[in-house]
Design a protein around this motif. Sequence first.
Motif, PDB file in Angstrom:
ATOM      1  N   LEU A  88     -25.512 -20.413 -78.202  1.00 35.83           N
ATOM      2  CA  LEU A  88     -25.704 -19.279 -79.565  1.00 35.83           C
ATOM      3  C   LEU A  88     -24.925 -18.804 -80.748  1.00 35.83           C
ATOM      4  N   ARG A  89     -23.566 -19.755 -80.717  1.00 41.29           N
ATOM      5  CA  ARG A  89     -22.845 -19.669 -81.865  1.00 41.29           C
ATOM      6  C   ARG A  89     -22.975 -20.491 -83.094  1.00 41.29           C
ATOM      7  N   TYR A  90     -23.520 -21.886 -81.872  1.00 44.13           N
ATOM      8  CA  TYR A  90     -23.693 -23.095 -83.187  1.00 44.13           C
ATOM      9  C   TYR A  90     -25.787 -22.395 -83.423  1.00 44.13           C
ATOM     10  N   SER A  91     -26.693 -21.976 -83.318  1.00 42.29           N
ATOM     11  CA  SER A  91     -27.655 -21.674 -82.687  1.00 42.29           C
ATOM     12  C   SER A  91     -28.298 -20.380 -84.258  1.00 42.29           C
ATOM     13  N   VAL A  93     -30.935 -18.037 -83.391  1.00 45.41           N
ATOM     14  CA  VAL A  93     -31.575 -17.408 -82.802  1.00 45.41           C
ATOM     15  C   VAL A  93     -31.796 -16.187 -83.275  1.00 45.41           C
ATOM     16  N   LYS A  94     -32.892 -15.303 -83.690  1.00 50.72           N
ATOM     17  CA  LYS A  94     -32.483 -14.570 -83.972  1.00 50.72           C
ATOM     18  C   LYS A  94     -32.451 -13.028 -82.821  1.00 50.72           C
ATOM     19  N   ASN A  95     -31.300 -12.039 -83.842  1.00 52.89           N
ATOM     20  CA  ASN A  95     -30.474 -11.265 -82.761  1.00 52.89           C
ATOM     21  C   ASN A  95     -29.654 -11.981 -81.606  1.00 52.89           C
ATOM     22  N   ALA A  96     -29.011 -12.714 -82.382  1.00 52.92           N
ATOM     23  CA  ALA A  96     -28.111 -13.557 -81.408  1.00 52.92           C
ATOM     24  C   ALA A  96     -26.833 -12.422 -81.401  1.00 52.92           C
ATOM     25  N   GLY A  97     -26.090 -11.536 -82.703  1.00 54.15           N
ATOM     26  CA  GLY A  97     -25.029 -10.831 -81.960  1.00 54.15           C
ATOM     27  C   GLY A  97     -25.843  -9.820 -80.723  1.00 54.15           C
ATOM     28  N   VAL A 101     -23.921  -9.954 -76.914  1.00 48.32           N
ATOM     29  CA  VAL A 101     -23.484  -8.945 -76.177  1.00 48.32           C
ATOM     30  C   VAL A 101     -24.021  -8.684 -74.656  1.00 48.32           C
ATOM     31  N   VAL A 102     -25.255  -9.086 -73.984  1.00 50.69           N
ATOM     32  CA  VAL A 102     -25.833  -9.016 -73.089  1.00 50.69           C
ATOM     33  C   VAL A 102     -24.979  -9.947 -71.847  1.00 50.69           C
ATOM     34  N   ILE A 103     -25.088 -11.073 -72.709  1.00 51.39           N
ATOM     35  CA  ILE A 103     -24.244 -12.219 -72.029  1.00 51.39           C
ATOM     36  C   ILE A 103     -22.666 -11.963 -72.236  1.00 51.39           C
ATOM     37  N   ALA A 104     -22.037 -10.338 -72.410  1.00 53.79           N
ATOM     38  CA  ALA A 104     -20.995 -10.563 -72.605  1.00 53.79           C
ATOM     39  C   ALA A 104     -20.761  -9.709 -71.465  1.00 53.79           C
ATOM     40  N   LEU A 105     -21.606  -8.914 -71.478  1.00 53.39           N
ATOM     41  CA  LEU A 105     -21.679  -7.721 -70.155  1.00 53.39           C
ATOM     42  C   LEU A 105     -21.579  -8.038 -69.259  1.00 53.39           C
ATOM     43  N   VAL A 119     -17.229 -14.050 -84.105  1.00 55.32           N
ATOM     44  CA  VAL A 119     -18.531 -14.553 -84.653  1.00 55.32           C
ATOM     45  C   VAL A 119     -19.398 -13.841 -84.807  1.00 55.32           C
ATOM     46  N   PHE A 120     -19.835 -12.933 -84.112  1.00 53.57           N
ATOM     47  CA  PHE A 120     -21.517 -12.916 -84.250  1.00 53.57           C
ATOM     48  C   PHE A 120     -21.504 -11.259 -85.426  1.00 53.57           C
ATOM     49  N   GLU A 121     -22.605 -11.021 -85.504  1.00 51.07           N
ATOM     50  CA  GLU A 121     -22.657 -10.206 -86.311  1.00 51.07           C
ATOM     51  C   GLU A 121     -23.315  -8.712 -85.283  1.00 51.07           C
ATOM     52  N   ILE A 122     -23.131  -7.831 -84.867  1.00 52.28           N
ATOM     53  CA  ILE A 122     -23.837  -7.143 -83.817  1.00 52.28           C
ATOM     54  C   ILE A 122     -24.646  -6.457 -84.682  1.00 52.28           C
ATOM     55  N   GLU A 123     -25.931  -5.955 -84.594  1.00 49.78           N
ATOM     56  CA  GLU A 123     -26.618  -4.918 -85.060  1.00 49.78           C
ATOM     57  C   GLU A 123     -27.573  -4.361 -84.429  1.00 49.78           C
ATOM     58  N   GLU A 124     -27.562  -2.702 -83.915  1.00 52.42           N
ATOM     59  CA  GLU A 124     -28.701  -1.777 -83.442  1.00 52.42           C
ATOM     60  C   GLU A 124     -28.544  -2.109 -81.960  1.00 52.42           C
TER      61      GLU A 124
END
Length: 271
Positions: A88-91, A93-97, A101-105, A119-124
């Motif tokens: 995800l860091r280097y892709s 992908v839409k809504n990567a942030g 978070v889902v992976i982080a959980l 490195v992610f902008e997490i929105e909504e």
Amino acid sequence: MIDRIKSFIGDNPKSSLFIGVSFLIIFILGITDYFLMSPETYDVYDILVESHGLFFDLIVFGIILSVYEEWRSRKEQLQRCIDEMNHLRYSKVKNAGQKAVVIALKMQSLKAKEIDLSVFEIEEYHIHDLPRMDNWRFGHLKRFSITICHITNTSFSGIVLDKVTFISCRFENCSFALSRFENVTFLSCTFKNVNFDNVLLGKSIDFFERIKNIQGDSRDLEELYEIKEIDPRRDIEDENPFFNPADILKNNKYIIKPKNREAYAKIGETL
């Protein structure tokens, strides 16, 4: 039933081997007891002792095997999560942030030592039903919230927090230093050893007054920090190097400054 057994064997090869060997040993013991033993050739007491010893060994072996299987499975799942996060860091992908978070959980549930989302902008996104968040690092947050969580050793430093809400969270050994607050709300939160050095504010009420109005007491915080109006004549880059000086003057009017060099917001267990 047969399909379920096949699925179990495929998912747990070592445990299946242990169960199969146990049944095989029991079968062999039964055959030998029935055909080879007679009152003249064996002592019942000796047989009982040996049988108990054998089954004890099997139980110990099974416990060790189960622990190993659990450790191996968790390690493999954690590695898959790390690989997905790196992808995800280097892709683009839409809504990567959000996906990060889902992976982080999942990584948190697998007891990952650290989780880097910087490195992610997490929105909504809204995090809830997470008892503990330990050793995370966040990137920019927008329309984001965390509810009922013990947040420890976590960094919100050097980022923009825009329309971010924390509800019933316990912060411990965390940092918001050098970040920019835009409509940040702490609702029924407590803080211990939390760093707010050089946080940029659009309005002074975004910080002290909100905490005071919600919690009813901000004396500990005000003893350690003060809010100052940004002075354009100062070198703004020294105040907060993460943001462009022109952008700071355009969007921010105030900055949180420690009253002494050692000031870390021990807002206390009872704020």
